[in-house]
Design an enzyme around this catalytic site. Structure first.
Site, PDB file in Angstrom:
ATOM      1  N   LYS A   1       2.366   2.512  -6.741  1.00 23.71           N
ATOM      2  CA  LYS A   1       3.234   3.681  -6.600  1.00 23.71           C
ATOM      3  C   LYS A   1       3.645   3.718  -5.134  1.00 23.71           C
ATOM      4  O   LYS A   1       2.799   3.749  -4.252  1.00 23.71           O
ATOM      5  CB  LYS A   1       2.476   4.975  -6.903  1.00 23.71           C
ATOM      6  CG  LYS A   1       1.990   5.161  -8.300  1.00 23.71           C
ATOM      7  CD  LYS A   1       1.257   6.497  -8.371  1.00 23.71           C
ATOM      8  CE  LYS A   1       0.777   6.837  -9.739  1.00 23.71           C
ATOM      9  NZ  LYS A   1       0.164   8.184  -9.773  1.00 23.71           N
TER      10      LYS A   1
ATOM     11  N   TYR B   1       8.669 -15.138 -20.548  1.00 25.55           N
ATOM     12  CA  TYR B   1       8.423 -14.057 -19.580  1.00 25.55           C
ATOM     13  C   TYR B   1       9.418 -12.924 -19.703  1.00 25.55           C
ATOM     14  O   TYR B   1       9.114 -11.795 -19.322  1.00 25.55           O
ATOM     15  CB  TYR B   1       8.323 -14.573 -18.144  1.00 25.55           C
ATOM     16  CG  TYR B   1       9.416 -15.490 -17.685  1.00 25.55           C
ATOM     17  CD1 TYR B   1      10.662 -15.013 -17.316  1.00 25.55           C
ATOM     18  CD2 TYR B   1       9.197 -16.863 -17.597  1.00 25.55           C
ATOM     19  CE1 TYR B   1      11.660 -15.862 -16.883  1.00 25.55           C
ATOM     20  CE2 TYR B   1      10.190 -17.723 -17.161  1.00 25.55           C
ATOM     21  CZ  TYR B   1      11.418 -17.216 -16.799  1.00 25.55           C
ATOM     22  OH  TYR B   1      12.406 -18.056 -16.377  1.00 25.55           O
TER      23      TYR B   1
ATOM     24  N   GLU C   1       4.108  14.558 -10.929  1.00 18.65           N
ATOM     25  CA  GLU C   1       4.323  13.150 -11.276  1.00 18.65           C
ATOM     26  C   GLU C   1       4.750  13.008 -12.734  1.00 18.65           C
ATOM     27  O   GLU C   1       5.595  12.175 -13.060  1.00 18.65           O
ATOM     28  CB  GLU C   1       3.044  12.347 -11.047  1.00 18.65           C
ATOM     29  CG  GLU C   1       2.644  12.228  -9.597  1.00 18.65           C
ATOM     30  CD  GLU C   1       1.330  11.491  -9.442  1.00 18.65           C
ATOM     31  OE1 GLU C   1       1.369  10.377  -8.903  1.00 18.65           O
ATOM     32  OE2 GLU C   1       0.287  12.034  -9.859  1.00 18.65           O
TER      33      GLU C   1
ATOM     34  N   ILE D   1      -2.968   5.325 -13.680  1.00 23.40           N
ATOM     35  CA  ILE D   1      -2.326   4.008 -13.770  1.00 23.40           C
ATOM     36  C   ILE D   1      -3.332   2.949 -14.229  1.00 23.40           C
ATOM     37  O   ILE D   1      -2.926   1.906 -14.725  1.00 23.40           O
ATOM     38  CB  ILE D   1      -1.600   3.614 -12.467  1.00 23.40           C
ATOM     39  CG1 ILE D   1      -2.518   3.633 -11.258  1.00 23.40           C
ATOM     40  CG2 ILE D   1      -0.377   4.488 -12.261  1.00 23.40           C
ATOM     41  CD1 ILE D   1      -1.858   3.134  -9.972  1.00 23.40           C
ATOM     42  N   GLU D   2      -4.618   3.234 -14.107  1.00 20.30           N
ATOM     43  CA  GLU D   2      -5.620   2.336 -14.671  1.00 20.30           C
ATOM     44  C   GLU D   2      -5.449   2.246 -16.192  1.00 20.30           C
ATOM     45  O   GLU D   2      -5.548   1.162 -16.770  1.00 20.30           O
ATOM     46  CB  GLU D   2      -7.034   2.837 -14.345  1.00 20.30           C
ATOM     47  CG  GLU D   2      -7.399   2.760 -12.874  1.00 20.30           C
ATOM     48  CD  GLU D   2      -7.002   3.980 -12.052  1.00 20.30           C
ATOM     49  OE1 GLU D   2      -7.554   4.136 -10.952  1.00 20.30           O
ATOM     50  OE2 GLU D   2      -6.140   4.776 -12.495  1.00 20.30           O
TER      51      GLU D   2
END
Length: 120
Positions: A99, A53, A21, A72-73
């Site tokens: 993902k 935004y 990854e 990813i946390e």
């Protein structure tokens, strides 16, 4: 509290616990909801009275594409920290990171996490 939504933002990054990854990378799909008081912007029709935004999108993109995390946390936490730092009007954030093709043997649409954070 009012909300600003960014949905389905797609970025290519190198985050994950596995070497593959971090080497090959993958697409990350991010949904982000910002809690902001939009009362003044609703009256003024002026961009300075809201959270831009487009700039939030660029803040998210910078974290995903310029950094590398195992979890990813951690990526989500870093994004929240940056948004709170750069946009004082944001009072709370809900962020989802998915993902679609992690190295998991099986059939699924996506895997991911969701964080909810309030301004410290």
């Amino acid at each position: 509290m009012d909300k600003i939504h960014l949905k389905g933002c797609r970025f290519y990054g190198y985050h994950g616990a596995f070497v593959e990854e971090q080497t090959l990378g993958q697409i990350f799909v991010i949904d982000c909801t910002l809690l902001v008081d939009l009362e003044k912007a609703a009256q003024s029709d002026d961009l300075v009275d809201t959270v831009h935004y487009g700039l939030v999108f660029e803040t998210i993109k910078k974290q995903v594409e310029q950094h590398k995390y195992k979890l990813i946390e951690r990526l989500a936490g870093a994004i929240c920290q940056d948004i709170f730092q750069e946009f004082p009007a944001v009072q709370a954030i809900t962020i989802k990171i998915s993902k679609q093709n992690p190295p998991i043997n099986g059939h699924y649409d996506a895997v991911g996490i969701e964080l909810e954070r309030q301004r410290p």
